[in-house]
Design a protein around this motif. Structure first.
Motif, PDB file in Angstrom:
ATOM      1  N   TYR A  24     -10.316  28.503  13.342  1.00  0.00           N
ATOM      2  CA  TYR A  24      -8.872  28.686  13.232  1.00  0.00           C
ATOM      3  C   TYR A  24      -8.469  28.431  11.787  1.00  0.00           C
ATOM      4  O   TYR A  24      -8.527  27.308  11.303  1.00  0.00           O
ATOM      5  N   ARG A  25      -8.027  29.465  11.097  1.00  0.00           N
ATOM      6  CA  ARG A  25      -7.844  29.366   9.654  1.00  0.00           C
ATOM      7  C   ARG A  25      -6.461  28.859   9.254  1.00  0.00           C
ATOM      8  O   ARG A  25      -6.240  28.504   8.106  1.00  0.00           O
ATOM      9  N   THR A  26      -5.485  28.878  10.173  1.00  0.00           N
ATOM     10  CA  THR A  26      -4.147  28.422   9.818  1.00  0.00           C
ATOM     11  C   THR A  26      -3.812  27.152  10.590  1.00  0.00           C
ATOM     12  O   THR A  26      -4.378  26.873  11.646  1.00  0.00           O
ATOM     13  N   ASN A 368     -17.911  32.989   9.327  1.00  0.00           N
ATOM     14  CA  ASN A 368     -16.883  33.098  10.359  1.00  0.00           C
ATOM     15  C   ASN A 368     -17.559  33.115  11.726  1.00  0.00           C
ATOM     16  O   ASN A 368     -18.194  34.105  12.089  1.00  0.00           O
ATOM     17  N   PRO A 369     -17.458  32.043  12.515  1.00  0.00           N
ATOM     18  CA  PRO A 369     -18.153  31.999  13.812  1.00  0.00           C
ATOM     19  C   PRO A 369     -17.649  33.054  14.792  1.00  0.00           C
ATOM     20  O   PRO A 369     -18.406  33.556  15.623  1.00  0.00           O
ATOM     21  N   THR A 370     -16.358  33.407  14.708  1.00  0.00           N
ATOM     22  CA  THR A 370     -15.822  34.427  15.607  1.00  0.00           C
ATOM     23  C   THR A 370     -16.444  35.785  15.319  1.00  0.00           C
ATOM     24  O   THR A 370     -16.806  36.537  16.236  1.00  0.00           O
ATOM     25  N   ALA A 371     -16.578  36.117  14.023  1.00  0.00           N
ATOM     26  CA  ALA A 371     -17.217  37.379  13.652  1.00  0.00           C
ATOM     27  C   ALA A 371     -18.683  37.385  14.073  1.00  0.00           C
ATOM     28  O   ALA A 371     -19.208  38.419  14.505  1.00  0.00           O
ATOM     29  N   ALA A 409     -22.140  27.649  17.038  1.00  0.00           N
ATOM     30  CA  ALA A 409     -20.859  27.899  17.697  1.00  0.00           C
ATOM     31  C   ALA A 409     -20.681  29.385  17.993  1.00  0.00           C
ATOM     32  O   ALA A 409     -20.262  29.764  19.099  1.00  0.00           O
ATOM     33  N   GLY A 410     -21.023  30.242  17.020  1.00  0.00           N
ATOM     34  CA  GLY A 410     -20.898  31.672  17.231  1.00  0.00           C
ATOM     35  C   GLY A 410     -21.821  32.175  18.325  1.00  0.00           C
ATOM     36  O   GLY A 410     -21.426  32.973  19.185  1.00  0.00           O
TER      37      GLY A 410
END
Length: 563
Positions: A24-26, A368-371, A409-410
């Motif tokens: 979460y970047r923000t 970026n774990p989501t990517a 995590a990813g």
């Protein structure tokens, strides 16, 4: 800073994912995550649990933000087994790695759990003026605080006349290019193909895809000129692929690929895509990496990327960076149906490949774990398999305090879309043995997987006696492979019946600038109706094999290699 933030929040929320601020970047997205997943802790923190509004959500924009949730499935539910594209057969394999001039030696080192890291050899450059053990002092003075790496022995050895290249021209060619040329020749010998066959049977429709990222060879020019040498050393990424096509008279696509550390896996992805689009009939794909000038180390140290103690602790405690490694590796690829028809040897099949980019993150080199989750899912969906079918992951695993937790995590998020089961999939990284080969890291990992499939064994991942405390492996699908063991085929229960699955592995490779690659590889099990043409050779039924070489010494050497 993120480590400090995690520590402060742990005082309020207890155990939190160490990768929270990478996912979460923000601040708004982070607050929304905490409000939805740790609501009671938030209520206690703000004192709302003692007021009339205790049952109400936190005020402000965080409560209004939608948060994507991953649907949880039954632990034995699988993605529908559907093959969305034809698999690609790996019909040839070659490579050289630290302390391994061939793949037999490479396998022996992996099986024995050998650490192939040494101090920088004297034939590269002198350490006396370029090394300083203190990290801060080294960086401030433009030196290297690392003096270790995994190095290819005989990296500059080359027979130019064999390839019809003049010795003067060969001296100017980057050793990476020369090493890649020799590896491609070994590859064709391994697959049983000649230049003539490629030109006639395949009309030269053979692609060459070369991952390469390192420069530095040209920097030796000025010093050599001062010594009166008439040389002009250069590095050309394009020439690495183009010269192979030129020497072998190949007319398929010929391209270098530089996506940083994911270059060789990206090259393999591109090769598979070109084969599936019928833009070539065969494809040579792989990567090469050599450290040819001290500036390579100095630049990496300036970015604080290197390990200070010469150990690449993939998923281990106290990981502080990677150790540079060298190597070259290539595979020969063909559509599976065509490989079966041609009676090619088949090491394994590539079921799916995927590439993507991490986009904007907390920093240019921050993953970026989501990517990474979407990357792995895309490869699995192309392969038509669920997470429970995978029994091994050859991870990127650079051995950093937060890089490894991000990768886990990813992967965990990708697997969770299919199953909630834990600790059923082995994971490891060849980097713990040979260092990080940057452009050749992916092909080194793929080669390790192929060798494990051939021998039906999982080799140990080193320097992980104590695991990274920022990863709770007990809550993930993964177990770090820390000892030599049989690679058993997974058994699954589905609708009350037990089914044995083939050995399937995923291989990840991530570039520091955000370029990611993942491939899914499966052991090859010949169809029951396919009979390979073979000859049984024994002492009672010998076979005659004709060998040739330029002289008696080379002929004996060739016979020993074959033996």
């Amino acid at each position: 800073m993120i480590v400090r933030l995690n520590h402060e929040l742990a005082n309020v929320f207890g155990e939190l994912p160490k990768t929270l601020f990478f996912e979460y970047r923000t601040l708004a997205a982070t607050a929304n995550c905490l409000a939805s997943d740790y609501s009671q802790a938030c209520l206690r923190w703000t004192g709302l649990d003692q007021s009339e509004g205790a049952a109400m959500p936190l005020p402000g924009p965080a409560a209004a933000l939608p948060r994507r949730r991953i649907a949880k499935r039954n632990s034995w539910e699988f993605v529908a087994e559907r093959q969305t594209q034809e698999p690609i057969a790996i019909i040839g394999l070659s490579g050289r790695y630290p302390q391994a001039r061939n793949l037999d030696e490479f396998w022996l080192n992996l099986r024995e759990g050998k650490d192939c890291i040494t101090e920088i050899p004297g034939d590269r450059w002198s350490l006396s003026e370029l090394y300083h053990p203190d990290r801060q002092e080294a960086i401030s003075r433009g030196k290297s605080y690392s003096k270790w790496g995994g190095f290819v022995e005989g990296f500059a050895e080359f027979d130019p006349l064999f390839f019809k290249i003049s010795p003067r021209d060969a001296a100017n060619i980057d050793p990476q290019e020369r090493l890649f040329i020799a590896a491609c020749w070994d590859l064709l010998e391994d697959a049983g193909y000649t230049r003539e066959q490629l030109s006639t049977r395949y009309r030269g429709q053979v692609g060459v895809f070369a991952g390469i990222t390192k420069t530095g060879f040209a920097l030796h020019g000025p010093e050599l000129w001062r010594q009166g040498e008439r040389v002009h050393p250069y590095t050309s990424f394009g020439s690495v692929a183009n010269r192979v096509s030129y020497l072998l008279n190949l007319r398929g696509p010929s391209m270098p690929i530089d996506t940083m550390c994911s270059a060789s896996l990206t090259a393999i992805h591109e090769a598979c895509e070109h084969l599936l689009r019928n833009e070539c009939e065969l494809a040579i794909a792989g990567g090469v990496n050599l450290y040819l000038h001290p500036v390579n180390y100095i630049e990496l140290c300036a970015q604080r990327m290197l390990s200070a103690d010469g150990r690449c602790k993939s998923f281990g405690k106290d990981g502080d960076g990677f150790v540079p490694g060298e190597g070259v590796g290539v595979v020969l690829l063909k559509r599976l149906s065509q490989a079966i028809e041609a009676d090619d040897q088949i090491y394994a099949v590539i079921r799916g490949t995927s590439i993507n980019h991490g986009g904007k993150t907390n920093g240019y080199t921050v993953p970026n774990p989501t990517a990474q989750t979407e990357l792995v899912r895309a490869a699995m969906e192309k392969a038509g398999i669920g997470a429970r079918s995978l029994s091994y992951i050859e991870a990127h695993g650079t051995g950093t305090e937060l890089g490894d937790p991000i990768e886990i995590a990813g992967l965990t998020q990708a697997f969770r879309r299919d199953t909630q089961d834990t600790q059923f999939c082995a994971i490891g990284s060849a980097k713990s043995n040979i260092g990080h080969l940057e452009a050749a890291a992916g092909i080194a990992g793929l080669t390790k997987v192929i060798l494990q499939l051939r021998h039906k064994q999982l080799v140990p991942s080193l320097h992980a006696e104590e695991l990274n405390p920022n990863i709770d492996f007990g809550k993930t699908p993964f177990v770090v492979q820390r000892a030599l063991a049989e690679w058993k085929r997974p058994i699954i229960e589905e609708n009350g019946t037990r089914r044995e699955l083939p050995r399937i592995a995923g291989i990840s490779s991530f570039g520091a600038g955000g370029s990611n690659a993942h491939i899914v590889v499966e052991e090859y099990v010949p169809p029951v109706d396919v009979e390979r043409r073979s000859v049984v050779v024994s002492e009672l039924q010998p076979a005659l094999i004709v060998l040739s070489a330029k002289n008696e010494e080379r002929l004996r050497e060739r016979a020993e290699q074959l033996l």
